[in-house]
Design a protein around this motif. Structure first.
Motif, PDB file in Angstrom:
ATOM      1  N   GLN A   1       0.804  -1.213   0.000  1.00 54.14           N
ATOM      2  CA  GLN A   1       0.000   0.000   0.000  1.00 54.14           C
ATOM      3  C   GLN A   1       0.844   1.274   0.000  1.00 54.14           C
ATOM      4  O   GLN A   1       0.381   2.320  -0.451  1.00 54.14           O
TER       5      GLN A   1
ATOM      6  N   HIS B   1       0.982   7.535   0.117  1.00 57.26           N
ATOM      7  CA  HIS B   1       0.402   6.778   1.233  1.00 57.26           C
ATOM      8  C   HIS B   1       0.320   7.625   2.506  1.00 57.26           C
ATOM      9  O   HIS B   1      -0.708   7.642   3.187  1.00 57.26           O
TER      10      HIS B   1
ATOM     11  N   THR C   1     -10.207   1.970  -1.482  1.00 57.97           N
ATOM     12  CA  THR C   1      -9.420   1.609  -0.312  1.00 57.97           C
ATOM     13  C   THR C   1     -10.251   0.806   0.693  1.00 57.97           C
ATOM     14  O   THR C   1     -11.488   0.808   0.642  1.00 57.97           O
TER      15      THR C   1
ATOM     16  N   ALA D   1      -6.070   3.185   5.789  1.00 54.54           N
ATOM     17  CA  ALA D   1      -6.016   3.102   4.333  1.00 54.54           C
ATOM     18  C   ALA D   1      -6.965   2.014   3.895  1.00 54.54           C
ATOM     19  O   ALA D   1      -7.445   1.955   2.849  1.00 54.54           O
TER      20      ALA D   1
ATOM     21  N   TYR E   1      -2.468  10.140   2.288  1.00 52.06           N
ATOM     22  CA  TYR E   1      -3.789   9.507   2.399  1.00 52.06           C
ATOM     23  C   TYR E   1      -4.074   9.120   3.850  1.00 52.06           C
ATOM     24  O   TYR E   1      -5.198   9.323   4.336  1.00 52.06           O
TER      25      TYR E   1
ATOM     26  N   TYR F   1      -3.174   7.610  -4.160  1.00 55.23           N
ATOM     27  CA  TYR F   1      -4.541   7.662  -3.650  1.00 55.23           C
ATOM     28  C   TYR F   1      -5.217   8.956  -4.061  1.00 55.23           C
ATOM     29  O   TYR F   1      -4.556   9.938  -4.387  1.00 55.23           O
TER      30      TYR F   1
ATOM     31  N   HIS G   1     -11.019   8.355  -2.117  1.00 51.46           N
ATOM     32  CA  HIS G   1     -10.746   7.013  -1.576  1.00 51.46           C
ATOM     33  C   HIS G   1     -10.538   5.931  -2.626  1.00 51.46           C
ATOM     34  O   HIS G   1     -10.813   4.763  -2.395  1.00 51.46           O
ATOM     35  N   GLU G   2     -10.009   6.322  -3.787  1.00 53.88           N
ATOM     36  CA  GLU G   2      -9.556   5.331  -4.759  1.00 53.88           C
ATOM     37  C   GLU G   2      -8.054   5.153  -4.595  1.00 53.88           C
ATOM     38  O   GLU G   2      -7.352   6.083  -4.207  1.00 53.88           O
ATOM     39  N   TRP G   3      -7.575   3.957  -4.903  1.00 55.46           N
ATOM     40  CA  TRP G   3      -6.130   3.712  -4.959  1.00 55.46           C
ATOM     41  C   TRP G   3      -5.749   3.411  -6.396  1.00 55.46           C
ATOM     42  O   TRP G   3      -6.577   2.940  -7.170  1.00 55.46           O
TER      43      TRP G   3
END
Length: 127
Positions: free
Chosen positions: A4, A116, A28, A127, A119, A9, A13-15
């Motif tokens: 991760q 990371h 996530t 996460a 985020y 990000y 809240h998308e990765w």
């Protein structure tokens, strides 16, 4: 298990995992937890053009309906049919088998997204 810390990000809240000009996109664990049990996923069709920050799909749970935003502009290269057929995969393994789609993108666009640490700061450490 996906590393991760190597992902990018979005505030929605998308990765994003970048490999060359291919970006794999998912939501996530934080987002999946907030949504609750996911029961339906609608994704764009392969070949569709998506624009950064624009809704490109829908994720429905027992609690609510969430929108999937394209993290960057690109062309949809693949969708995860397994997640469409069994949306519970997204809750069970959001950073693995629960990925949603892949996009062909300009890699430079991905660099501008949250790392990371940023985020984790946004979500209070999750996460």
């Amino acid at each position: 298990m996906t590393d991760q810390t190597a992902l990018k990000y979005t505030a929605e809240h998308e990765w994003i995992a970048l490999d060359g000009d291919t970006a794999t996109v998912g939501i996530t664990a934080f987002a999946a937890d907030k949504l609750g049990d996911i029961v339906f996923v609608e994704l764009p069709t392969v070949g569709a053009e998506v624009s950064a920050g624009v809704v490109c799909g829908e994720i429905e749970s027992t609690k609510s309906v969430g929108e999937l935003y394209a993290p960057v502009a690109g062309t949809v290269a693949a969708v995860n049919e397994a997640a469409v057929e069994d949306p519970a995969l997204i809750n069970a393994d959001p950073f693995g088998k629960g990925w949603l789609l892949t996009l062909t993108v300009d890699p430079a666009a991905v660099a501008a997204l949250l790392d990371h640490a940023a985020y984790l700061e946004l979500t209070g450490g999750q996460a």
